[in-house]
Design an enzyme around this catalytic site. Structure first.
Site, PDB file in Angstrom:
ATOM      1  N   MET A  30       7.523   5.984   7.110  1.00 44.72           N
ATOM      2  CA  MET A  30       7.326   7.438   7.037  1.00 44.72           C
ATOM      3  C   MET A  30       5.852   7.731   6.716  1.00 44.72           C
ATOM      4  O   MET A  30       5.517   8.808   6.215  1.00 44.72           O
ATOM      5  CB  MET A  30       8.235   8.042   5.971  1.00 44.72           C
ATOM      6  CG  MET A  30       9.728   7.838   6.306  1.00 44.72           C
ATOM      7  SD  MET A  30      10.817   9.068   5.583  1.00 44.72           S
ATOM      8  CE  MET A  30      10.530   8.817   3.864  1.00 44.72           C
ATOM      9  N   HIS A  37       3.772  -1.546   2.964  1.00 45.48           N
ATOM     10  CA  HIS A  37       3.937  -1.376   4.413  1.00 45.48           C
ATOM     11  C   HIS A  37       3.098  -2.419   5.164  1.00 45.48           C
ATOM     12  O   HIS A  37       3.532  -2.977   6.165  1.00 45.48           O
ATOM     13  CB  HIS A  37       3.456   0.012   4.854  1.00 45.48           C
ATOM     14  CG  HIS A  37       4.239   1.150   4.278  1.00 45.48           C
ATOM     15  ND1 HIS A  37       3.704   2.005   3.342  1.00 45.48           N
ATOM     16  CD2 HIS A  37       5.489   1.578   4.510  1.00 45.48           C
ATOM     17  CE1 HIS A  37       4.604   2.918   3.017  1.00 45.48           C
ATOM     18  NE2 HIS A  37       5.700   2.684   3.710  1.00 45.48           N
ATOM     19  N   LYS A 149      12.434  -3.558  -1.140  1.00 44.31           N
ATOM     20  CA  LYS A 149      12.469  -2.543  -2.195  1.00 44.31           C
ATOM     21  C   LYS A 149      13.607  -1.544  -1.961  1.00 44.31           C
ATOM     22  O   LYS A 149      14.262  -1.106  -2.888  1.00 44.31           O
ATOM     23  CB  LYS A 149      11.137  -1.782  -2.300  1.00 44.31           C
ATOM     24  CG  LYS A 149      11.160  -0.848  -3.513  1.00 44.31           C
ATOM     25  CD  LYS A 149       9.841  -0.217  -3.768  1.00 44.31           C
ATOM     26  CE  LYS A 149       9.579   0.942  -2.858  1.00 44.31           C
ATOM     27  NZ  LYS A 149      10.387   2.130  -3.175  1.00 44.31           N
ATOM     28  N   SER A 185       5.140   2.116  -3.848  1.00 49.78           N
ATOM     29  CA  SER A 185       5.943   3.158  -3.209  1.00 49.78           C
ATOM     30  C   SER A 185       5.001   4.309  -2.866  1.00 49.78           C
ATOM     31  O   SER A 185       4.070   4.595  -3.632  1.00 49.78           O
ATOM     32  CB  SER A 185       7.003   3.663  -4.192  1.00 49.78           C
ATOM     33  OG  SER A 185       7.496   4.923  -3.788  1.00 49.78           O
TER      34      SER A 185
HETATM   35  O1  PAF Z   1      11.985   3.183   4.545  1.00 51.75           O
HETATM   36  C1  PAF Z   1      11.519   4.184   5.120  1.00 51.75           C
HETATM   37  O2  PAF Z   1      10.311   4.472   5.096  1.00 51.75           O
HETATM   38  C2  PAF Z   1      12.458   5.092   5.883  1.00 51.75           C
HETATM   39  O3  PAF Z   1      13.678   5.224   5.223  1.00 51.75           O
HETATM   40  C3  PAF Z   1      12.665   4.669   7.346  1.00 51.75           C
HETATM   41  C4  PAF Z   1      13.330   3.308   7.440  1.00 51.75           C
HETATM   42  C5  PAF Z   1      11.314   4.625   8.054  1.00 51.75           C
HETATM   43  C6  PAF Z   1      13.553   5.674   8.063  1.00 51.75           C
HETATM   44  O4  PAF Z   1      13.012   6.946   8.055  1.00 51.75           O
END
Ligand code: PAF
Length: 281
Positions: A30, A37, A149, A185
């Site tokens: 997101m 990430h 996580k 996060s």
């Molecule tokens: O983990 C996330 O960032 C979201 O829940 C995802 C998997 C991209 C779905 O919107």
């Protein structure tokens, strides 16, 4: 790196790659990217020929009183980070592109969706499963990468993939932490300096669980009660849950005689944070 905004263009780029027999890895996000990430992106780079990262703040996984409107968004900075990692495609669609007007079709992973975060965030996992199914349909990746996580999200997605016979492999990557233990996060950005210190209680409770487990405690109720004591020292942090469950079905466990997930969620001020550890006998 190519940024794509439409499902039509993303699908056609992915099909071109498949015709060249390239193994396509997808990292759904997101945005508001951090090292957590980027660890998924690096795993994707290592295990695929071509990597696509989706950036889409999915409205259907937020409750009416949650932070959809103020969720951090910075596409430009995210793209810079992804370019540096050597990502080939960024898929950043609009809400209208993902949810055509009048869309009424949902993916619900029954049972699992009502456990852990699903209990306190009704509808959350229906939104997650639906958007991830859409992303899989559009991108048709060979392999998709998720972070440990969000342990309950991992369980929901793995079950969806199995139940709907989806041809995608799910890879789960370890939690990335700050040096003091706080799990990374995007929501950490909401914390004031004082809240940032208080947030360490989540990790402290899990460490307490790990210590007792190492010392031989196998009774889930006793272990959870002891782990929750960490919160007594941080009365300003409101514990949502600290549960010990099986990592696949998210069913509560009585005894830790199998791989067990200790998952915690708490409100630090207005910010809801989650964390977890896996305990293996
Ligand atoms: O983990 C996330 O960032 C979201 O829940 C995802 C998997 C991209 C779905 O919107």
């Amino acid at each position: 790196m190519k940024t794509i905004n439409t499902t039509r263009e993303m699908r056609s780029a992915a099909r071109d790659l498949r015709s060249q027999r390239a193994r396509l890895g997808l990292v759904p996000t997101m945005g508001a990217l951090h090292e957590g990430h980027l660890s998924l992106v690096r795993a994707a780079k290592a295990k695929s020929d071509v990597v696509a990262v989706s950036i889409f703040v999915n409205p259907t996984q937020f409750g009416p009183s949650e932070d959809f409107a103020r969720y951090p968004r910075n596409l430009e900075k995210d793209c810079e980070l992804l370019e540096r990692e050597g990502v080939e495609f960024v898929f950043a669609p609009t809400v209208e592109e993902v949810y055509p007007r009048g869309a009424v079709t949902w993916v619900t992973v029954e049972g699992l969706s009502d456990r852990l975060c699903g209990k306190s965030r009704p509808g959350h996992f229906r939104g997650v499963a639906t958007v991830v199914a859409k992303l899989f349909n559009i991108v048709e990746p060979d392999v998709a990468f998720f972070g440990q996580k969000d342990a309950a999200q991992v369980a929901v997605i793995k079950r969806m993939v199995r139940d709907l016979n989806m041809a995608v492999q799910i890879e789960v990557c370890p939690i990335v932490r700050e040096p003091d233990g706080l799990a990374l996060s995007s929501r950490n950005a909401y914390l004031s300096p004082d809240e940032r210190k208080m947030a360490l209680v989540l990790h402290a409770s899990l460490q307490r669980a790990q210590k007792l487990f190492n010392e031989g405690e196998r009774n889930a109720a006793k272990l959870a009660a002891e782990a929750k004591k960490a919160f007594v020292w941080q009365p300003a942090v409101k514990l949502d849950y600290l549960d010990i469950v099986d990592p696949d079905g998210l069913e509560p466990l009585e005894t830790l005689d199998q791989k067990s997930l200790v998952a915690v969620a708490a409100f630090v001020g207005n910010t809801r944070l989650i964390d977890n550890i896996l305990l293996e006998p």
